[in-house]
Design a protein around this motif. Structure first.
Motif, PDB file in Angstrom:
ATOM      1  N   ARG A  31       0.732  -1.259  -0.021  1.00 25.00           N
ATOM      2  CA  ARG A  31      -0.044   0.177  -0.060  1.00 25.00           C
ATOM      3  C   ARG A  31       0.809   1.200  -0.170  1.00 25.00           C
ATOM      4  O   ARG A  31       0.647   2.008  -0.623  1.00 25.00           O
ATOM      5  CB  ARG A  31      -0.879  -0.246   1.129  1.00 25.00           C
ATOM      6  N   TRP A  34       3.215   1.558  -3.287  1.00 24.36           N
ATOM      7  CA  TRP A  34       1.895   1.581  -4.475  1.00 24.36           C
ATOM      8  C   TRP A  34       1.596   2.944  -4.496  1.00 24.36           C
ATOM      9  O   TRP A  34       1.468   3.753  -5.694  1.00 24.36           O
ATOM     10  CB  TRP A  34       0.880   0.747  -4.403  1.00 24.36           C
ATOM     11  N   ASP A  35       1.184   3.806  -3.543  1.00 24.84           N
ATOM     12  CA  ASP A  35       0.546   4.988  -3.568  1.00 24.84           C
ATOM     13  C   ASP A  35       1.995   6.000  -3.856  1.00 24.84           C
ATOM     14  O   ASP A  35       1.570   7.270  -4.280  1.00 24.84           O
ATOM     15  CB  ASP A  35      -0.011   5.664  -2.389  1.00 24.84           C
ATOM     16  N   GLU A  37       4.284   7.367  -1.897  1.00 22.73           N
ATOM     17  CA  GLU A  37       4.433   8.742  -1.076  1.00 22.73           C
ATOM     18  C   GLU A  37       5.717   8.198  -0.303  1.00 22.73           C
ATOM     19  O   GLU A  37       6.475   9.123   0.225  1.00 22.73           O
ATOM     20  CB  GLU A  37       3.353   8.738  -0.364  1.00 22.73           C
TER      21      GLU A  37
END
Length: 118
Positions: A31, A34-35, A37
């Protein structure tokens, strides 16, 4: 979609999930990365994970455990990669003549098991 197409799609999705489980040790790692950040690095050819050093270059600090769950990450194959490519006659890791499979994870994920450390 007919049954055959649905079955084929399910098999494809199952293979993708399996690859994701092999690459990412936990849902949090998947997560956060994948984003986009968190700036971590994955070098597929060497199977190495690291934290990017913001020095304007390509430096990173290799990590051996997941920063979120603490799981041990797969062993780096960097030394094995260099051993194999040197045996093939390549001294420069940037040599364009190195076979394409050695510029990705293909050589270890689909390659000859005998080449990998036990």
């Amino acid at each position: 979609m007919n049954k055959k197409q649905i079955r084929k799609q399910l098999e494809k999705e199952k293979a993708a999930k399996q690859y994701r489980r092999e690459l990412f040790c936990c849902d949090a790692m998947f997560r956060y990365l994948w984003d986009g950040e968190i700036t971590m690095v994955f070098i597929p050819a060497y199977r190495e994970w690291g934290i990017e050093v913001n020095d304007g270059g390509t430096s990173f600090i290799r990590i051996q455990h997941c920063p979120w769950c603490g799981s041990k990450l797969p062993e780096s194959l960097r030394d094995k990669w260099f051993d194999i490519t040197r045996e093939m006659g390549y001294d420069d890791p940037g040599d364009d003549a190195i076979p394409q499979e050695y510029k990705s994870d293909q050589w270890w994920s689909q390659g000859d098991e005998k080449r990998l450390p036990s």
